[in-house]
Design a protein around this motif. Structure first.
Motif, PDB file in Angstrom:
ATOM      1  N   ILE A  97     -35.946  -6.484 152.529  1.00  0.00           N
ATOM      2  CA  ILE A  97     -35.829  -6.572 151.070  1.00  0.00           C
ATOM      3  C   ILE A  97     -36.203  -7.988 150.641  1.00  0.00           C
ATOM      4  O   ILE A  97     -35.563  -8.964 151.045  1.00  0.00           O
ATOM      5  N   ARG A 126     -28.651  -3.570 150.689  1.00  0.00           N
ATOM      6  CA  ARG A 126     -28.632  -3.538 152.153  1.00  0.00           C
ATOM      7  C   ARG A 126     -27.384  -2.827 152.666  1.00  0.00           C
ATOM      8  O   ARG A 126     -27.438  -2.005 153.579  1.00  0.00           O
ATOM      9  N   ASP A 127     -26.220  -3.136 152.052  1.00  0.00           N
ATOM     10  CA  ASP A 127     -24.965  -2.501 152.478  1.00  0.00           C
ATOM     11  C   ASP A 127     -24.996  -0.999 152.202  1.00  0.00           C
ATOM     12  O   ASP A 127     -24.475  -0.196 152.988  1.00  0.00           O
ATOM     13  N   ARG A 138     -26.975   0.632 154.890  1.00  0.00           N
ATOM     14  CA  ARG A 138     -26.238   0.726 156.146  1.00  0.00           C
ATOM     15  C   ARG A 138     -25.359   1.967 156.175  1.00  0.00           C
ATOM     16  O   ARG A 138     -25.209   2.624 157.206  1.00  0.00           O
ATOM     17  N   SER A 167     -30.697  -0.144 158.935  1.00  0.00           N
ATOM     18  CA  SER A 167     -30.392  -1.573 158.956  1.00  0.00           C
ATOM     19  C   SER A 167     -31.379  -2.319 158.062  1.00  0.00           C
ATOM     20  O   SER A 167     -32.425  -1.781 157.695  1.00  0.00           O
ATOM     21  N   GLY A 168     -31.039  -3.570 157.716  1.00  0.00           N
ATOM     22  CA  GLY A 168     -31.944  -4.307 156.848  1.00  0.00           C
ATOM     23  C   GLY A 168     -31.629  -5.782 156.781  1.00  0.00           C
ATOM     24  O   GLY A 168     -30.564  -6.231 157.214  1.00  0.00           O
ATOM     25  N   VAL A 182     -32.272  -9.307 153.997  1.00  0.00           N
ATOM     26  CA  VAL A 182     -32.609  -9.729 152.639  1.00  0.00           C
ATOM     27  C   VAL A 182     -33.227 -11.109 152.709  1.00  0.00           C
ATOM     28  O   VAL A 182     -32.675 -12.018 153.349  1.00  0.00           O
TER      29      VAL A 182
END
Length: 449
Positions: A9, A21-22, A25, A30-31, A33
């Motif tokens: 992101i 992002r949360d 999840r 997954s991610g 920032v």
């Protein structure tokens, strides 16, 4: 077979990016920032993402063209999502580019990103599967496909058998390809230019089987309007393959033994003895040793046949070969039916690999052929497969997960599996179960199947 997607992101609002992002999840992805285009580029080079989300309205309007070109080379399966205004984008070959509504709620945006990630992961898995199949694709050994060690040992035994004149006995469950092994032995032997004849002993009574094997003369029985050469004479100089020899009537077994030992036959209704030179290959799905103990198979014939044995494993014992078999069978189905199905998705392949396959390669062939005709010219997806394969339940043999079941319930389940594997063919199902056809009919009526 859900796989975790990796999402990058790029945003100036790191708090908003963290909330997204949360949310991702919680949806299994997954991610990371980032707020810097340079950092995003370094991250992509270090680890190819499945999705890149650019909030171009937050000062990153110049980022999408740069990232699109980078992703096209470094992450060909990825999707670039843009939620704001953007200038002209470069022409790309692989990466997907989509736009998001910048005013959409967090939940809506998370759902869209998660969906894009799932599709990107599927594309990646499909591509890796195709690469794996192409790397291991090989010329089949006369239709025999498999790189599993157990199949390589069988191919080596085929080569050994072909160099000898010994009688060969092939053991294997129904649908494992025993006929292909018999053909391969003949094709690699010094008899390859001579005839290869096949007789299925199942379902033939003594009189009919004797006429099939040894022939008959005109007037030998009602309907014998002319002389007929049997398969022993038809295969003279070549190979005779007796399939399902375990089902041969005991009275006929003595006549077969005599023909093998003396290398001569007498047609039904004749007194003329004829010399034959035939190499015999036999096959069965039944335990001949047990049949000997039960008095259903002659011990002397068993020892005459049991000189060079090849045991063919069921498909469930070599699941690593299933992708190669699917590829081989799909190519054949496309050629035979004029379809153009390019392949099978990784999700569909996973379901095919975990299926129990009670009908072995024959059942797999039927599924691939039928599905290829249905999809015609597109990739086979999980939803295209029969329900019993795409379902989450893995088929299991007796002894697996049967605790608490009565013997009647286990028997009913075994009959259901056999009928499914043979597409409802009751004669084949009876052979698979090792029972008589009349017994199977009675059981079907008893259990209401």
């Amino acid at each position: 077979m859900a796989q975790t997607g990796f999402v990058l992101i790029l945003t100036d609002d790191e708090d908003q990016g963290a909330r997204l992002r949360d949310e991702l999840r919680q949806r299994g992805h997954s991610g990371v920032v980032m707020s810097s285009l340079a950092d995003a580029q370094d991250s992509i080079r270090a680890r190819a993402p499945d999705v890149v989300l650019v909030q171009s309205a937050a000062g990153h309007a110049a980022a999408p063209p740069v990232l699109a070109e980078l992703l096209d080379g470094a992450a060909r399966d990825a999707t670039l999502l843009i939620d704001g205004p953007v200038g002209e984008l470069p022409a790309v070959r692989h990466v997907r580019i989509q736009r998001l509504d910048p005013d959409a709620s967090l939940s809506t945006r998370a759902a869209a990103v998660a969906a894009a990630a799932a599709k990107a992961v599927a594309r990646r898995e499909d591509r890796l599967l195709r690469t794996q199949i192409e790397e291991h694709r090989q010329e089949s050994f006369l239709g025999i496909v498999g790189t599993a060690p157990i199949m390589q040992k069988i191919i080596e035994r085929i080569r050994k058998a072909a160099r000898t004149k010994m009688t060969v006995l092939i053991y294997g469950e129904t649908g494992t390809g025993k006929d292909l092994i018999a053909q391969a032995i003949h094709a690699h032997s010094d008899r390859a230019r001579r005839p290869f004849k096949v007789v299925n002993c199942a379902g033939l009574n003594e009189n009919l089987l004797e006429s099939e094997l040894f022939g008959h003369v005109k007037g030998a029985f009602t309907g014998a309007v002319s002389d007929r050469k049997g398969y022993f004479l038809a295969a003279d100089g070549g190979t005779l393959f007796l399939d399902e020899i375990g089902d041969m009537p005991t009275s006929m077994q003595a006549k077969l033994l005599r023909a093998l030992e003396r290398r001569e036959i007498t047609p039904v209704g004749s007194t003329d003895v004829r010399r034959v030179d035939v190499r015999l290959v036999a096959a069965t799905h039944r335990n001949l040793s047990k049949l000997v103990e039960e008095g259903q198979f002659r011990e002397d014939l068993f020892y005459r046949l049991n000189t060079f044995v090849i045991e063919v494993p069921p498909l469930r014992e070599r699941p690593a070969d299933i992708p190669l078999l699917v590829d081989h069978l799909l190519l054949r189905a496309n050629e035979e039916h004029g379809t153009h199905a390019p392949g099978v998705s990784s999700e569909a392949m996973h379901a095919l690999c975990k299926h129990y396959w009670p009908g072995n390669v024959r059942e797999l062939k039927n599924v691939i052929e039928r599905t290829a005709v249905e999809v015609a010219d597109r990739q086979i997806e999980l939803e295209d497969l029969p329900e019993e394969i795409r379902g989450s339940r893995e088929l299991a043999p007796a002894g697996h997960g049967l605790a608490g079941m009565t013997m009647a319930q286990i028997e009913r389940r075994a009959i259901e599996l056999a009928l499914r594997a043979t597409n409802g063919n009751r004669e084949q199902a009876a052979k698979m179960l090792g029972i008589g056809v009349r017994t199977l009919y009675r059981k079907i009526k008893e259990y209401g199947l």
